[in-house]
Design an enzyme around this catalytic site. Structure first.
Site: not given
Length: 271
Positions: A44-45, A63, A169, A174, A188
């Site tokens: 991901g970003k 992660k 988010d 997610n 997330d």
């Protein structure tokens, strides 16, 4: 792993690869992991996600948070947390992001919310249980879309009313669906906020709207976003205060200090 640079003086800077090595070294030395997949299972970003083998038996997910590597390098999400410190590295901000996500997972998991089981956190790396699942967007037909939807909404409500946090988010990307049980898991978490933080209600409304509109579009559910949002908020009183005050109220002063940690100590501990 280390970059040499010259300016007013010659110095060396630890890279994310070097930070990865320090975290993996500590996790292995603590007897938590013994193997990591050679390629990420998700990119991901703000993070890279790898599968790994736990010491003894079982699979885990690692992660690695990596703030500052993409086009929004100037965003300082944790500026309100770090006070007047003039120089904050991207490694330290990534550490804050990881520890924040781990704290949210602990709070949610202990309250019985369907989230990956948090195992540990070190530097910018969160270790959690592996879920044999797929993103909601990648799942085909489901047996009961309405039951699945309300299961997610009730989880959001419990997070808000009982724990006092907002995911911040949440979307169909997610939500992970366990392929064995069909249960939804919320993943997330680095952007979560306490319920009393500035803008928390707007973030909650966006979370509810994103999930509701997705189910309305894909599964033709007939629900009213406004009514669902009111159901989630219920009779909970929200007293908006500064982010730091809201965090301290939720976690306590010791919990907030533990979350913040020390940049210098965190980079080189347990080496």
């Amino acid at each position: 792993m280390v970059i040499r640079y010259r300016g007013n003086y010659t110095g060396y800077r630890l890279t994310f690869m070097g930070y990865d090595a320090l975290a993996l070294h500590t996790l292995a030395k603590r007897g938590i992991i013994e193997k990591v997949s050679p390629t990420p299972i998700g990119v991901g970003k703000e993070s890279d996600v790898y599968a790994g083998d736990a010491v003894g038996n079982g699979k885990v997910v690692l992660k690695f948070h990596r703030l500052g590597r993409t086009s929004f390098r100037q965003i300082r999400r944790f500026r309100a947390w770090i006070g007047n410190r003039r120089h904050i590295t991207w490694l330290y901000e990534s550490r804050l992001s990881a520890h924040a996500e781990y704290k949210a997972l602990v709070l949610a998991y202990n309250a019985g919310i369907n989230v990956p089981r948090p195992i540990t956190v070190n530097r910018h790396t969160v270790v959690m249980s592996y879920i044999n699942g797929a993103q909601l967007t990648e799942v085909g037909d489901v047996d009961d879309p309405e039951d699945l939807y309300w299961g997610i909404i009730k989880g959001i409500k419990k997070l808000f009313a009982d724990i006092g946090i907002v995911h911040g988010d949440l979307s169909e990307f997610n939500i992970m669906i366990d392929l064995d049980s069909g249960e939804p898991y919320i993943i997330d978490w680095p952007q979560w906020v306490p319920r009393n933080a500035p803008g928390a209600l707007d973030m909650l409304r966006r979370d509810v709207t994103n999930i509701t509109k997705y189910f309305m579009k894909r599964f033709r559910l007939d629900v009213d976003v406004y009514e669902v949002y009111n159901y989630v908020v219920g009779n909970v009183e929200v007293r908006e205060e500064s982010l730091e005050e809201a965090l301290e109220e939720l976690l306590g002063s010791e919990g907030l200090s533990e979350l913040m940690g020390s940049e210098k100590e965190e980079e080189f501990e347990d080496t």
